[in-house]
Design an enzyme around this catalytic site. Structure first.
Site, PDB file in Angstrom:
ATOM      1  N   SER A 239       1.398   8.440   5.200  1.00 45.02           N
ATOM      2  CA  SER A 239       0.368   8.667   3.875  1.00 45.02           C
ATOM      3  C   SER A 239       1.821   9.004   2.813  1.00 45.02           C
ATOM      4  CB  SER A 239      -0.765   9.286   4.114  1.00 45.02           C
ATOM      5  OG  SER A 239      -0.948   9.646   2.390  1.00 45.02           O
ATOM      6  N   ARG A 240       2.103   7.954   1.736  1.00 47.44           N
ATOM      7  CA  ARG A 240       2.893   8.094   0.707  1.00 47.44           C
ATOM      8  C   ARG A 240       3.124   9.128  -0.333  1.00 47.44           C
ATOM      9  NH1 ARG A 240       4.010   2.501   2.083  1.00 47.44           N
ATOM     10  NH2 ARG A 240       5.120   2.163   3.878  1.00 47.44           N
ATOM     11  N   VAL A 241       1.482   9.191  -0.934  1.00 43.09           N
ATOM     12  CA  VAL A 241       1.045  10.148  -1.473  1.00 43.09           C
ATOM     13  C   VAL A 241       0.318  10.795  -1.677  1.00 43.09           C
ATOM     14  CG1 VAL A 241       2.082   8.462  -3.796  1.00 43.09           C
ATOM     15  CG2 VAL A 241      -0.346   8.264  -2.896  1.00 43.09           C
TER      16      VAL A 241
ATOM     17  N   THR B 110       0.898  -0.560  -0.022  1.00 40.94           N
ATOM     18  CA  THR B 110       0.047  -0.123  -0.153  1.00 40.94           C
ATOM     19  C   THR B 110       0.717   1.198   0.250  1.00 40.94           C
ATOM     20  OG1 THR B 110       0.034  -0.367   2.254  1.00 40.94           O
ATOM     21  CG2 THR B 110      -2.372  -1.033   0.972  1.00 40.94           C
ATOM     22  N   ASP B 111      -0.041   2.560  -0.470  1.00 43.43           N
ATOM     23  CA  ASP B 111       0.807   3.971  -0.055  1.00 43.43           C
ATOM     24  C   ASP B 111       0.810   4.752   1.360  1.00 43.43           C
ATOM     25  OD1 ASP B 111       0.927   3.327  -3.203  1.00 43.43           O
ATOM     26  OD2 ASP B 111      -1.422   3.806  -3.108  1.00 43.43           O
TER      27      ASP B 111
END
Ligand code: ATP
Ligand code: MG
Length: 585
Positions: A448-450, A422-423
């Site tokens: 939260s990466r994006v 997941t992101d």
């Protein structure tokens, strides 16, 4: 006899020690025996007469079967007709009626099989040489199963439905269809099972569009970066771990830490945004699912939600199918340019159902007895989350998979797998939950990466500062337990941290819109809450939001649009000064 000699010739080099023939009439057997003796000299032949096969014969060499009975031909013909009807290819039926196209009865060897063994919803079927992976197969009593393991001489299939009604020796027919679900706008507001049949007591909608449940995820060229926010209405998420449309964000935590609550609140927040929500309940008690549906109805969010449910008492194959069916439905809407939010509650139970199926199919177990491809199972599912390119209509599928951890262990097999796919993840903790910090998000372990690329300008501006003050608070908090005397600066940082944490608490079913989130974050960042008692904070915040909406309506709209510039900042500051200096509120 042509088929028979072909069959015998093909297998003549095998070591056959068991030949049996079923014939309609014993009179036929002489000729068949003669043919067999050409290829197999000294093998014993058992002949039985059976009127049920209606004519023709069936021959078995060990497990290999050639079925030339009239009954199987009739069944093949019937299934062919059913197939045509199912897909309403009227033109084909017309052609057949007019005789412009001849119906060619294909050889029945590969179309009809026989159950050779059966255990707990899994069966092995002989014959069916040309079956496709994930093809639906049909028993004579209309129960369906799915081809899952394709071996040289047999097919391992998972039975969908009441497997107690199946016995060895039952016939199985190919349908030549891979598993697919009906998809349509008429599913909105409905509760369905993973096969697309409604289970809410109302009539099945009339749907003619079908989507296959397994589909290759869109490639690089079909996608665009995540660039629009998906507001969850939960402050701690929208501010600290924002989610963008097309993102995959994992929610994980122990039992009873509010995982489902986060997901349901997010669905409720979408009720007027045009985002379509799909809630996939995997292995939950039916009573829980009913409760959730009632909640969604109460908050008027069911109108653009579809619930796909495979309950705790459903067989493992249905649990296994649920997220894939839901993905197919999501893809239908995304293909039409819509934004879809899909929640898998939860993938731990999905992995367990998959493990059960795999063990019964005798696939080799790996770590924690899960099969080796459980990673691939979830990655191919979650890869289907997408923000489609503008050429493809710019639709999106945002996924929020849920994973249940045991005693907060995020390094177990399934959690680490899904974290890496997941992101980002939102980690919920029991001890925070029990301390009353709800939602119980562990801010340090959640990322939260994006999503922050998709935050609006206004939110980005205020969110940066709150993250820093929370991080400082965490460090100081641990440290201050040992130090007796604290200097004023430390004290004020601790105080700011406590107020921030208090403001991030939020009840269920109370979503905050963007303007409310920005104003209260701005106020706490700039010290306006510093002198307010902890117990008074929630009240004060509510009043602040109401004050803005009443006296600064335009500002509230500007913030909802995510706009931020010096002018806006000045106005917010004036507003806070007005509000906090007055005794009225
Ligand atoms: P399970 O492991 O059983 O699926 P879960 O992690 O999904 O549990 P929930 O069912 O969402 O947890 O929540 C557990 C309980 O906590 C519920 O009774 C719910 O009403 C309550 N709860 C969840 N979030 C909040 C909140 N923000 N404020 C107050 N109560 C909450
Ligand atoms: Mg739950």
């Amino acid at each position: 006899m042509n088929e028979l000699s072909k069959f015998l010739k093909k297998n003549r080099n095998l070591e056959i020690n068991d030949i049996s023939i079923i014939v309609y009439s014993i009179l036929q057997s002489k000729e068949i025996e003669k043919e067999i003796s050409k290829y197999f000299k000294n093998t014993k032949i058992v002949i039985t007469e059976n009127k049920e096969i209606l004519g023709g014969y069936i021959i078995k060499l060990n497990d290999l079967m050639l079925d030339e009975s009239y009954k199987s031909r009739l069944m093949a013909l019937q299934s062919h007709i059913d197939n045509i009807k199912l897909h309403s290819q009227d033109s084909v039926i017309d052609d057949l009626k007019r005789g412009t196209k001849e119906f060619k009865a294909e050889s029945s060897i590969n179309e009809i099989g026989e159950v050779i063994s059966l255990k707990d919803g899994i069966c092995s079927i002989s014959g069916l040489k040309e079956v496709m992976n994930q093809e639906i197969l049909m028993f004579e009593n209309n129960i369906k199963c799915i081809a899952f393991n394709l071996d040289m001489n047999e097919v391992g299939a998972i039975i969908l439905g009441d497997y107690t009604k199946i016995k060895t020796g039952d016939r199985v027919i190919r349908t030549k269809q891979v598993v697919s679900v009906p998809v349509d706008e008429s599913l909105l507001g409905r509760v369905i099972n993973p096969l697309g049949e409604t289970i809410d007591g109302k009539e099945n909608p009339d749907i003619t569009t079908y989507y296959p449940i397994e589909k290759l995820a869109p490639g690089v060229l079909d996608r665009q970066p995540v660039n629009q926010p998906l507001q969850t209405g939960i402050k701690a998420i929208d501010i600290l771990v924002p989610i963008g449309k097309g993102q995959r964000e994992l929610i994980l935590g122990d039992r009873q830490t509010g995982k489902t609550a986060l997901a349901i609140d997010t669905i409720i927040n979408q009720k007027d945004t045009g985002v379509i929500s799909i809630y996939v309940a995997i292995g939950q008690k039916m009573s829980k699912i009913v409760n959730i549906v009632e909640r969604l109805k109460k908050y008027d969010a069911m109108k653009n939600t579809i619930v796909v449910a495979a309950g705790a008492s459903d067989p493992a194959p249905l649990l296994f199918l649920a997220p894939f069916s839901a993905s197919a439905i999501a893809e239908y809407f995304a293909d039409k340019g819509k934004d879809v939010l899909i929640i898998y509650d939860d993938l731990s139970k999905h992995a367990i159902a998959y493990r059960e199926i795999s063990l019964l199919l005798r696939r080799p177990p790996g770590r924690e007895a899960f099969p080796g491809d459980v990673f691939y199972l979830h990655s191919r599912l979650l890869e289907r989350s997408v923000k489609l390119s503008n050429e493809l209509g710019a639709g999106s599928i945002t996924s929020l998979p849920i994973i249940e951890t045991q005693a907060g262990d995020i390094s177990a097999y399934i959690p680490t797998n899904v974290i890496s796919i997941t992101d980002g993840q939102i980690f919920l903790e029991s001890n925070l939950f029990n301390k009353g910090i709800r939602p119980a998000i562990n801010v340090g372990l959640s990322v939260s990466r994006v999503g922050s690329a998709a935050q609006t300008k206004a939110m980005k501006k205020v969110a940066g500062k709150i993250k820093i003050s929370l991080a400082q608070y965490r460090e100081l908090e641990a440290f201050s337990q040992f130090a007796g005397d604290l200097d004023n600066n430390t004290k004020s940082q601790l105080n700011r941290g406590q107020k921030t944490i208090e403001l991030l608490k939020q009840n269920q079913y109370e979503p905050y819109s963007l303007d409310a989130q920005v104003i209260s974050t701005y106020a706490v960042n700039n010290g306006y809450f510093d002198n307010i008692e902890i117990t008074e904070i929630k009240n004060k915040e509510n009043n602040l939001i109401n004050y803005m909406r009443k006296n600064h309506e335009k500002l509230s709209h500007t913030l909802l649009d995510g706009i931020w510039n010096e002018e806006v900042e000045k106005e917010i500051d004036t507003l806070c000064k007005e509000f906090f200096s007055s005794d009225e509120y």
